[in-house]
Design a protein around this motif. Sequence first.
Motif, PDB file in Angstrom:
ATOM      1  N   ASN A  52      48.860  74.708  44.132  1.00 40.61           N
ATOM      2  CA  ASN A  52      48.546  75.345  42.853  1.00 40.61           C
ATOM      3  C   ASN A  52      47.146  75.924  42.999  1.00 40.61           C
ATOM      4  OD1 ASN A  52      47.726  75.922  40.233  1.00 40.61           O
ATOM      5  ND2 ASN A  52      48.651  74.084  39.355  1.00 40.61           N
ATOM      6  N   VAL A  53      46.967  77.167  42.631  1.00 42.04           N
ATOM      7  CA  VAL A  53      45.676  77.843  42.812  1.00 42.04           C
ATOM      8  C   VAL A  53      44.578  77.142  42.020  1.00 42.04           C
ATOM      9  CG1 VAL A  53      44.427  80.016  42.444  1.00 42.04           C
ATOM     10  CG2 VAL A  53      46.794  80.057  43.227  1.00 42.04           C
ATOM     11  N   LEU A  54      44.864  76.753  40.817  1.00 43.45           N
ATOM     12  CA  LEU A  54      43.859  76.086  39.992  1.00 43.45           C
ATOM     13  C   LEU A  54      43.493  74.723  40.592  1.00 43.45           C
ATOM     14  CD1 LEU A  54      42.148  76.234  37.456  1.00 43.45           C
ATOM     15  CD2 LEU A  54      44.048  75.240  36.182  1.00 43.45           C
ATOM     16  N   LEU A  55      44.485  73.987  41.045  1.00 44.08           N
ATOM     17  CA  LEU A  55      44.241  72.693  41.675  1.00 44.08           C
ATOM     18  C   LEU A  55      43.423  72.860  42.955  1.00 44.08           C
ATOM     19  CD1 LEU A  55      44.812  69.648  41.644  1.00 44.08           C
ATOM     20  CD2 LEU A  55      46.907  70.117  42.928  1.00 44.08           C
ATOM     21  N   TRP A  56      43.767  73.862  43.743  1.00 45.12           N
ATOM     22  CA  TRP A  56      43.041  74.133  44.987  1.00 45.12           C
ATOM     23  C   TRP A  56      41.594  74.517  44.693  1.00 45.12           C
ATOM     24  CZ3 TRP A  56      40.963  78.734  47.056  1.00 45.12           C
ATOM     25  CH2 TRP A  56      40.508  78.595  48.389  1.00 45.12           C
ATOM     26  N   LYS A  57      41.389  75.377  43.667  1.00 44.26           N
ATOM     27  CA  LYS A  57      40.041  75.820  43.299  1.00 44.26           C
ATOM     28  C   LYS A  57      39.214  74.630  42.805  1.00 44.26           C
ATOM     29  CE  LYS A  57      37.566  79.227  40.592  1.00 44.26           C
ATOM     30  NZ  LYS A  57      37.618  80.256  39.570  1.00 44.26           N
ATOM     31  N   ASN A  58      39.795  73.753  42.010  1.00 40.73           N
ATOM     32  CA  ASN A  58      39.084  72.567  41.516  1.00 40.73           C
ATOM     33  C   ASN A  58      38.704  71.641  42.681  1.00 40.73           C
ATOM     34  OD1 ASN A  58      39.130  73.315  38.848  1.00 40.73           O
ATOM     35  ND2 ASN A  58      40.957  72.112  38.350  1.00 40.73           N
ATOM     36  N   ALA A  59      39.635  71.505  43.640  1.00 37.53           N
ATOM     37  CA  ALA A  59      39.366  70.662  44.806  1.00 37.53           C
ATOM     38  C   ALA A  59      38.201  71.230  45.610  1.00 37.53           C
ATOM     39  CB  ALA A  59      40.617  70.539  45.675  1.00 37.53           C
ATOM     40  N   CYS A  60      38.161  72.528  45.808  1.00 38.83           N
ATOM     41  CA  CYS A  60      37.044  73.151  46.543  1.00 38.83           C
ATOM     42  C   CYS A  60      35.725  72.962  45.799  1.00 38.83           C
ATOM     43  CB  CYS A  60      37.321  74.649  46.743  1.00 38.83           C
ATOM     44  SG  CYS A  60      38.610  74.987  47.934  1.00 38.83           S
ATOM     45  N   GLY A  61      35.772  73.083  44.468  1.00 31.71           N
ATOM     46  CA  GLY A  61      34.571  72.873  43.662  1.00 31.71           C
ATOM     47  C   GLY A  61      34.065  71.441  43.769  1.00 31.71           C
ATOM     48  N   MET A  62      34.982  70.494  43.758  1.00 25.26           N
ATOM     49  CA  MET A  62      34.585  69.086  43.886  1.00 25.26           C
ATOM     50  C   MET A  62      33.955  68.810  45.255  1.00 25.26           C
ATOM     51  SD  MET A  62      34.845  67.350  41.188  1.00 25.26           S
ATOM     52  CE  MET A  62      34.727  65.679  41.763  1.00 25.26           C
ATOM     53  N   VAL A  63      34.512  69.405  46.300  1.00 20.70           N
ATOM     54  CA  VAL A  63      33.943  69.226  47.645  1.00 20.70           C
ATOM     55  C   VAL A  63      32.519  69.766  47.679  1.00 20.70           C
ATOM     56  CG1 VAL A  63      34.114  69.976  50.051  1.00 20.70           C
ATOM     57  CG2 VAL A  63      36.147  69.134  48.859  1.00 20.70           C
ATOM     58  N   SER A  78      37.480  63.809  51.736  1.00 20.80           N
ATOM     59  CA  SER A  78      38.678  63.999  52.563  1.00 20.80           C
ATOM     60  C   SER A  78      39.909  64.240  51.694  1.00 20.80           C
ATOM     61  CB  SER A  78      38.922  62.781  53.449  1.00 20.80           C
ATOM     62  OG  SER A  78      37.895  62.651  54.393  1.00 20.80           O
ATOM     63  N   ALA A  79      40.012  63.526  50.603  1.00 18.55           N
ATOM     64  CA  ALA A  79      41.158  63.691  49.704  1.00 18.55           C
ATOM     65  C   ALA A  79      41.158  65.081  49.083  1.00 18.55           C
ATOM     66  CB  ALA A  79      41.134  62.616  48.622  1.00 18.55           C
ATOM     67  N   TYR A  80      39.977  65.549  48.648  1.00 18.18           N
ATOM     68  CA  TYR A  80      39.908  66.886  48.050  1.00 18.18           C
ATOM     69  C   TYR A  80      40.137  67.978  49.087  1.00 18.18           C
ATOM     70  CZ  TYR A  80      38.398  65.155  43.509  1.00 18.18           C
ATOM     71  OH  TYR A  80      38.345  64.531  42.289  1.00 18.18           O
ATOM     72  N   ARG A  81      39.679  67.764  50.296  1.00 16.47           N
ATOM     73  CA  ARG A  81      39.907  68.749  51.361  1.00 16.47           C
ATOM     74  C   ARG A  81      41.378  68.776  51.775  1.00 16.47           C
ATOM     75  NH1 ARG A  81      34.565  67.852  55.002  1.00 16.47           N
ATOM     76  NH2 ARG A  81      33.246  69.310  53.855  1.00 16.47           N
ATOM     77  N   GLY A  82      42.065  67.698  51.548  1.00 18.93           N
ATOM     78  CA  GLY A  82      43.482  67.621  51.914  1.00 18.93           C
ATOM     79  C   GLY A  82      44.386  68.414  50.987  1.00 18.93           C
ATOM     80  N   THR A  83      43.841  68.906  49.885  1.00 23.15           N
ATOM     81  CA  THR A  83      44.634  69.710  48.956  1.00 23.15           C
ATOM     82  C   THR A  83      44.991  71.029  49.640  1.00 23.15           C
ATOM     83  OG1 THR A  83      43.407  68.726  47.132  1.00 23.15           O
ATOM     84  CG2 THR A  83      44.669  70.710  46.642  1.00 23.15           C
ATOM     85  N   LYS A  84      46.250  71.317  49.691  1.00 26.33           N
ATOM     86  CA  LYS A  84      46.739  72.523  50.377  1.00 26.33           C
ATOM     87  C   LYS A  84      46.578  73.756  49.494  1.00 26.33           C
ATOM     88  CE  LYS A  84      49.082  70.250  53.749  1.00 26.33           C
ATOM     89  NZ  LYS A  84      48.266  69.797  54.776  1.00 26.33           N
ATOM     90  N   GLU A  85      46.345  74.888  50.164  1.00 29.36           N
ATOM     91  CA  GLU A  85      46.191  76.148  49.422  1.00 29.36           C
ATOM     92  C   GLU A  85      47.483  76.553  48.738  1.00 29.36           C
ATOM     93  OE1 GLU A  85      44.290  79.483  51.340  1.00 29.36           O
ATOM     94  OE2 GLU A  85      43.183  78.135  52.630  1.00 29.36           O
ATOM     95  N   GLY A  86      48.580  76.183  49.332  1.00 27.14           N
ATOM     96  CA  GLY A  86      49.869  76.638  48.806  1.00 27.14           C
ATOM     97  C   GLY A  86      50.342  75.911  47.573  1.00 27.14           C
TER      98      GLY A  86
END
Length: 140
Positions: free
Chosen positions: A55-66, A45-53
């Motif tokens: 940081n692109v790298l942060l968002w991409k890492n969050a999607c990878g972790m999910v 839930s925490a990683y999915r809560g990362t918004k696309e807007g």
Amino acid sequence: MSQHLSKLCIQAEKKLAQLGQKRQDSHLSVQLNQQQHQALSQMISAYRGTKEGTNVLLWKNACGMVQVLEPMQVKLAQKSEFLQQEQLRIDRLWQKQLGRQQGLRWFEKQTHLQNEARVARREQSVLDDMAGFYYKKKNV
């Protein structure tokens, strides 16, 4: 016979204690699995809560972790099902053993009471015979 019955009672109590320990261990395993599942769900839930807007790298890492965490969550759910079934199986075994142990204890107690009654009847019979003997001897 009472010695054999006592040994059976002791064996039943040992088996009950062993199953009680397994039952407790199983319960702890189920609880641990639930805690792990909850922690994993919170992480997802925490990683999915990362918004696309953000940081692109942060968002991409969050999607990878999910993507990494979701299969782990599925495995934990499968393990949870197995652990719960095992816990139910052990509970049923423990309940059956408890019934056996209580039945043996009851039977042992009944046997003991019957033996005491038999001994009391024999003693009373001996006393009655002696009283009859002395009564006859006194009246003769």
